[in-house]
Write an enzyme that holds these catalytic residues in place. Sequence first.
Site, PDB file in Angstrom:
ATOM      1  N   ASP A 135       0.852  -1.192   0.000  1.00 28.59           N
ATOM      2  CA  ASP A 135       0.000   0.000   0.000  1.00 28.59           C
ATOM      3  C   ASP A 135       0.887   1.240   0.000  1.00 28.59           C
ATOM      4  O   ASP A 135       1.979   1.220   0.578  1.00 28.59           O
ATOM      5  CB  ASP A 135      -0.912   0.009   1.226  1.00 28.59           C
ATOM      6  CG  ASP A 135      -2.016  -1.037   1.146  1.00 28.59           C
ATOM      7  OD1 ASP A 135      -2.480  -1.322   0.031  1.00 28.59           O
ATOM      8  OD2 ASP A 135      -2.417  -1.552   2.199  1.00 28.59           O
ATOM      9  N   ASP A 153      -7.105  -1.142  -4.470  1.00 32.73           N
ATOM     10  CA  ASP A 153      -8.147  -0.757  -3.511  1.00 32.73           C
ATOM     11  C   ASP A 153      -9.076   0.296  -4.106  1.00 32.73           C
ATOM     12  O   ASP A 153     -10.295   0.253  -3.895  1.00 32.73           O
ATOM     13  CB  ASP A 153      -7.525  -0.223  -2.225  1.00 32.73           C
ATOM     14  CG  ASP A 153      -6.656  -1.248  -1.515  1.00 32.73           C
ATOM     15  OD1 ASP A 153      -6.915  -2.462  -1.652  1.00 32.73           O
ATOM     16  OD2 ASP A 153      -5.704  -0.830  -0.823  1.00 32.73           O
TER      17      ASP A 153
END
Length: 179
Positions: A135, A153
């Site tokens: 991330d 995401d």
Amino acid sequence: MSAQADGSLPVSQQSSLVRVRAVGLLTALATFVLDQGNKLWLIFGYGIAAHQPIHLAPFFDVIFLKNPGISYSLLTASSAFGRWALLVIALVATACLILWLWRTRLILTGFGLGLIIGGAVGNAADRLAYGYVADFYHFHVGSFSWYVFNLADVAICIGVGLLVLEGLTEKPRANDAAE
């Protein structure tokens, strides 16, 4: 959807299904490629781990976070069994989404499912390759920190939003009452 006497679909309805499936699968492929390309470039090309944080705005940074869980680091998997269990769950969910894509007749649903499938496969690929999901993008305001996310995401969230929108705006078909 009406079938012919032999149980097959008319050619126009078959081509519509093929078009919806193609949109979904191409969207999934594009989402996967963009997500993985972005991750590979940030990790190996740019070397984000050595250059973080990158402050793009007072509320937005690019950082490198190894997420061993799922969204918001829920169900954190610290063992090999946990990582494999999350991978299996992701693959089963992806298979269900592909089945849904194969059965849908609506282009917006196909596009939304393609975004979700591509994002899910992108994050599953991370888990398989690294043992965690990479991330990067971090929203924050002062000491309040929103979560850190990646392009997969974003695609999943947009895809879910499109499915919700489609579900709220779809008009019931005449044959739905009979089913």
